[in-house]
Write an enzyme that holds these catalytic residues in place. Structure first.
Site, PDB file in Angstrom:
ATOM      1  NE  ARG A  65     -27.280 -45.163 -99.931  1.00 54.22           N
ATOM      2  CZ  ARG A  65     -26.216 -45.585-100.630  1.00 54.22           C
ATOM      3  NH1 ARG A  65     -26.219 -45.521-101.944  1.00 54.22           N
ATOM      4  NH2 ARG A  65     -25.151 -46.064-100.020  1.00 54.22           N
TER       5      ARG A  65
ATOM      6  CG  ASN B 190     -35.487 -37.886 -98.595  1.00 52.11           C
ATOM      7  OD1 ASN B 190     -34.324 -38.213 -98.793  1.00 52.11           O
ATOM      8  ND2 ASN B 190     -36.275 -38.542 -97.768  1.00 52.11           N
TER       9      ASN B 190
ATOM     10  CG  PHE C 194     -30.326 -40.329-106.649  1.00 51.56           C
ATOM     11  CD1 PHE C 194     -29.300 -40.869-105.890  1.00 51.56           C
ATOM     12  CD2 PHE C 194     -31.627 -40.573-106.241  1.00 51.56           C
ATOM     13  CE1 PHE C 194     -29.548 -41.625-104.767  1.00 51.56           C
ATOM     14  CE2 PHE C 194     -31.885 -41.330-105.108  1.00 51.56           C
ATOM     15  CZ  PHE C 194     -30.848 -41.858-104.370  1.00 51.56           C
TER      16      PHE C 194
ATOM     17  CG  HIS D  63     -28.824 -44.761-112.482  1.00 54.78           C
ATOM     18  ND1 HIS D  63     -27.835 -45.062-113.404  1.00 54.78           N
ATOM     19  CD2 HIS D  63     -28.191 -44.517-111.319  1.00 54.78           C
ATOM     20  CE1 HIS D  63     -26.660 -45.011-112.802  1.00 54.78           C
ATOM     21  NE2 HIS D  63     -26.847 -44.682-111.533  1.00 54.78           N
TER      22      HIS D  63
ATOM     23  N   GLY E 155     -35.672 -44.698-115.114  1.00 49.59           N
ATOM     24  CA  GLY E 155     -36.372 -45.924-114.740  1.00 49.59           C
ATOM     25  C   GLY E 155     -37.866 -45.697-114.622  1.00 49.59           C
TER      26      GLY E 155
ATOM     27  CB  CYS F  13     -38.016 -41.995 -97.830  1.00 47.72           C
ATOM     28  SG  CYS F  13     -37.569 -42.878 -96.331  1.00 47.72           S
TER      29      CYS F  13
ATOM     30  CE  LYS G 248     -42.252 -41.544 -94.570  1.00 43.25           C
ATOM     31  NZ  LYS G 248     -41.588 -40.359 -94.040  1.00 43.25           N
TER      32      LYS G 248
ATOM     33  CE  LYS H 141     -33.141 -48.613-101.435  1.00 42.96           C
ATOM     34  NZ  LYS H 141     -32.172 -47.586-101.140  1.00 42.96           N
TER      35      LYS H 141
HETATM   36  N1  LIG Z   1     -36.905 -46.530 -94.192  1.00 46.01           N
HETATM   37  C1  LIG Z   1     -35.962 -45.695 -94.545  1.00 46.01           C
HETATM   38  O1  LIG Z   1     -35.159 -45.956 -95.439  1.00 46.01           O
HETATM   39  C2  LIG Z   1     -35.822 -44.366 -93.845  1.00 46.01           C
HETATM   40  C3  LIG Z   1     -34.677 -43.588 -94.043  1.00 46.01           C
HETATM   41  C4  LIG Z   1     -34.549 -42.378 -93.385  1.00 46.01           C
HETATM   42  C5  LIG Z   1     -35.569 -41.935 -92.563  1.00 46.01           C
HETATM   43  N2  LIG Z   1     -36.695 -42.682 -92.387  1.00 46.01           N
HETATM   44  C6  LIG Z   1     -37.728 -42.190 -91.476  1.00 46.01           C
HETATM   45  O2  LIG Z   1     -37.617 -42.900 -90.251  1.00 46.01           O
HETATM   46  C7  LIG Z   1     -38.917 -43.074 -89.681  1.00 46.01           C
HETATM   47  C8  LIG Z   1     -39.171 -44.557 -89.446  1.00 46.01           C
HETATM   48  O3  LIG Z   1     -39.209 -45.211 -90.698  1.00 46.01           O
HETATM   49  P1  LIG Z   1     -39.150 -46.790 -90.823  1.00 46.01           P
HETATM   50  O4  LIG Z   1     -39.027 -47.096 -92.264  1.00 46.01           O
HETATM   51  O5  LIG Z   1     -38.146 -47.303 -89.871  1.00 46.01           O
HETATM   52  O6  LIG Z   1     -40.623 -47.163 -90.286  1.00 46.01           O
HETATM   53  P2  LIG Z   1     -41.184 -48.602 -89.882  1.00 46.01           P
HETATM   54  O7  LIG Z   1     -42.632 -48.538 -90.124  1.00 46.01           O
HETATM   55  O8  LIG Z   1     -40.348 -49.665 -90.517  1.00 46.01           O
HETATM   56  O9  LIG Z   1     -40.915 -48.689 -88.306  1.00 46.01           O
HETATM   57  C9  LIG Z   1     -41.583 -47.945 -87.347  1.00 46.01           C
HETATM   58  C10 LIG Z   1     -41.722 -48.795 -86.089  1.00 46.01           C
HETATM   59  O10 LIG Z   1     -42.186 -48.006 -85.009  1.00 46.01           O
HETATM   60  C11 LIG Z   1     -43.038 -48.777 -84.204  1.00 46.01           C
HETATM   61  N3  LIG Z   1     -43.821 -47.892 -83.343  1.00 46.01           N
HETATM   62  C12 LIG Z   1     -44.794 -47.019 -83.698  1.00 46.01           C
HETATM   63  N4  LIG Z   1     -45.222 -46.351 -82.626  1.00 46.01           N
HETATM   64  C13 LIG Z   1     -44.526 -46.809 -81.550  1.00 46.01           C
HETATM   65  C14 LIG Z   1     -44.519 -46.512 -80.170  1.00 46.01           C
HETATM   66  N5  LIG Z   1     -45.331 -45.586 -79.646  1.00 46.01           N
HETATM   67  N6  LIG Z   1     -43.669 -47.177 -79.363  1.00 46.01           N
HETATM   68  C15 LIG Z   1     -42.851 -48.115 -79.874  1.00 46.01           C
HETATM   69  N7  LIG Z   1     -42.798 -48.425 -81.183  1.00 46.01           N
HETATM   70  C16 LIG Z   1     -43.623 -47.782 -82.007  1.00 46.01           C
HETATM   71  C17 LIG Z   1     -43.825 -49.595 -85.208  1.00 46.01           C
HETATM   72  O11 LIG Z   1     -44.407 -50.734 -84.627  1.00 46.01           O
HETATM   73  C18 LIG Z   1     -42.743 -49.945 -86.230  1.00 46.01           C
HETATM   74  O12 LIG Z   1     -42.104 -51.174 -85.922  1.00 46.01           O
HETATM   75  C19 LIG Z   1     -39.895 -42.426 -90.650  1.00 46.01           C
HETATM   76  O13 LIG Z   1     -40.131 -41.109 -90.226  1.00 46.01           O
HETATM   77  C20 LIG Z   1     -39.139 -42.432 -91.952  1.00 46.01           C
HETATM   78  O14 LIG Z   1     -39.550 -41.402 -92.805  1.00 46.01           O
HETATM   79  C21 LIG Z   1     -36.836 -43.888 -92.999  1.00 46.01           C
END
Ligand SMILES: NC(=O)c1ccc[n+]([C@@H]2O[C@H](COP(=O)([O-])OP(=O)(O)OC[C@H]3O[C@@H](n4cnc5c(N)ncnc54)[C@H](O)[C@@H]3O)[C@@H](O)[C@H]2O)c1
Length: 449
Positions: free
Chosen positions: A154, A211, A252, A254, A256, A263, A266, A324
């Site tokens: 998270r 999720n 979960f 709460h 609001g 996440c 999408k 958040k």
């Molecule tokens: N953010 C969260 O809390 C969270 C939690 C669990 C899972 N996820 C999943 O993890 C994945 C990443 O999420 P995020 O929030 O870290 O995304 P983000 O957008 O913060 O980071 C993605 C990064 O990948 C880079 N990138 C894209 N294509 C690339 C390539 N070909 N080579 C190198 N770098 C590349 C981008 O420049 C960016 O910096 C998603 O699928 C998301 O659903 C996110």
């Protein structure tokens, strides 16, 4: 273990830094040059508690490095994690897998020796099969396996979540890959983190199911909150009464302004699309997504109601913009819909967020006045709205707030205050789902009189 993390965003950077902290040798790759340059200078592009220190110590110890060059480190790696974004695809809401497949093609060109490719990005069922197909097609000679290892961290508590996960899901049918994954996560055995070994498709679906279920829980209590307001009940007590049942659990629940973030919105949409494609519609999740969408804008109407039915020409102070607390992430934040609804209603907006203002400027409508703290934000406002429950909004000096405002109206979309306490200060106060408060307070006032 030599590990490459492709994508250095929230998940890639946190995962890379934590894996380095376990003792692995980690190279974080990103294609955005400025991001990599900043990381090399020790600057962290996102706000995540503890991350700066973790990156600094592991970089200094030589276990964590950053580059835009994917090929060199991938050729050396035992495991390559794909942690690039999978946003909603414009038009149909399905997960946009173009970043995953672009990264896959780059990885395919560079692997050498036995390499485990791990999808950490949240990807729809079957994506691992396609990743495998692409690599096999481009590199028929390659010795590799594709594993699904979804991430459950998270934002705001990401390091703690990564290091003390409730579970680690590893989806692969390949024994050798399973051993590599076990070695990568071995340091976590000390914390008794259960590893759930599953098939690859099962792991992919587990992430979406988790999720979607959490989004359902939030949406459920939000609807109960609406009912509480109508029947004179208190949603916090209802949630406590439900949550003490171990089969339900208290998290979960709460009420609001609706879920947002990078996440849930999408991922629920992507699950809906997958379920439709396979002819087994996920009707509950479809309803959850629709109810949540309407709710965010309805929160704007709640503010308008608290202002006597109109905000035209009025100034509204919005406290908290990120989806958040403890993050600067503005992706799908409820504040966007709330602010937009208020501007549509003719309001002028003053806003303050401890960490998210730069990100907010890129996504909120033009014309918002950004302030340097909560008190400057409420100055001259006809109403203040708490949208995100940052700690600093939990103990505001209400006398000072009231003195600064043009009219003492507080709309608390996170139920952080006690109604009687705020009303005793002379505020008009609205919250979410605590329909009994006014009556209780009235009874208290009556008794005191
Ligand atoms: N953010 C969260 O809390 C969270 C939690 C669990 C899972 N996820 C999943 O993890 C994945 C990443 O999420 P995020 O929030 O870290 O995304 P983000 O957008 O913060 O980071 C993605 C990064 O990948 C880079 N990138 C894209 N294509 C690339 C390539 N070909 N080579 C190198 N770098 C590349 C981008 O420049 C960016 O910096 C998603 O699928 C998301 O659903 C996110």
């Amino acid at each position: 273990m030599k590990i490459v993390m492709v994508g250095s965003g929230y998940v890639g950077l946190v995962s890379g830094a934590c894996l380095a902290d376990f003792g692995h040798e980690v190279v974080c790759v990103d294609k955005v040059e400025e991001k990599v340059a900043a990381l090399k200078r020790g600057e962290i592009p996102i706000f995540e508690p503890g991350l700066s220190e973790l990156v600094r110590t592991n970089a200094a110890a030589g276990r964590l490095s950053f580059t835009t060059d994917l090929a060199g480190p991938v050729a050396e790696a035992d495991a390559v994690f794909i942690a690039v974004g999978t946003p909603s695809r414009r038009g149909d809401g399905f997960a946009d897998l173009s970043y995953v497949y672009a990264a896959t093609r780059e990885i395919a060109g560079a692997i050498s020796g036995h390499t485990v490719i791990v999808t950490k990005s949240t990807v729809p069922v079957g994506t691992g099969d396609e990743v495998e197909r692409i690599i096999r097609e481009l590199r028929p000679d390659a010795d590799f396996a594709v594993v699904s290892n979804p991430e459950f961290l998270r934002e705001g508590a990401a390091i703690e979540d990564f290091k003390r996960p409730d579970r680690i899901v590893v989806g692969t049918e390949d024994e050798r890959a399973r051993t590599v994954m076990a070695d990568i996560y071995r340091p976590l055995y000390l914390n008794n983190a259960p590893i759930l070994n599953t098939g690859r498709r099962t792991a992919e679906l587990t992430k979406y199911a988790a999720n979607a279920f959490l989004a359902t829980k939030i949406t459920f209590i939000n609807e109960i909150a609406d009912l509480c307001e109508q029947v004179g009940a208190n949603v916090q007590d209802v949630a406590r009464g439900m949550g003490l049942d171990n089969r339900i659990g208290s998290k979960f629940l709460h009420a609001g302004p609706g879920y947002g973030g990078s996440c849930f919105p999408k991922d629920t949409l992507a699950l809906i699309k997958t379920a439709q494609d396979y002819g087994t519609p996920a009707r509950i999740v479809e309803t959850v997504a629709a109810v949540n969408d309407q709710r965010k804008r309805a929160m704007g109407r709640k503010v308008i109601a608290a202002c006597g039915g109109s905000v035209r020409g009025k100034t509204i102070a919005v406290l908290g913009l990120t989806f958040k607390p403890n993050t600067d992430d503005m992706r799908d934040a409820p504040s966007i819909a709330v602010v937009t609804a208020l501007i549509d209603g003719g309001a002028k907006i003053r806003a303050y967020d401890p960490e998210g203002m730069e990100q907010a400027k890129a996504v909120l409508p033009a014309g918002v006045t950004y302030c340097k703290d909560a008190y400057e934000c409420v100055a001259g406002a006809d109403a203040a709205v708490i949208v995100t429950e940052w700690n600093i909004f939990r103990a505001l000096d209400l006398d000072r707030v009231k003195a600064a405002m043009a009219a003492p109206v507080l709309v608390d979309l996170r139920n952080v205050y006690r109604a009687e306490q705020v009303r005793a200060k002379g505020f008009t106060y609205a919250d979410v789902g605590r329909g009994d408060m006014a009556a209780e307070e009235q009874a208290g006032i009556d008794a005191a009189a």
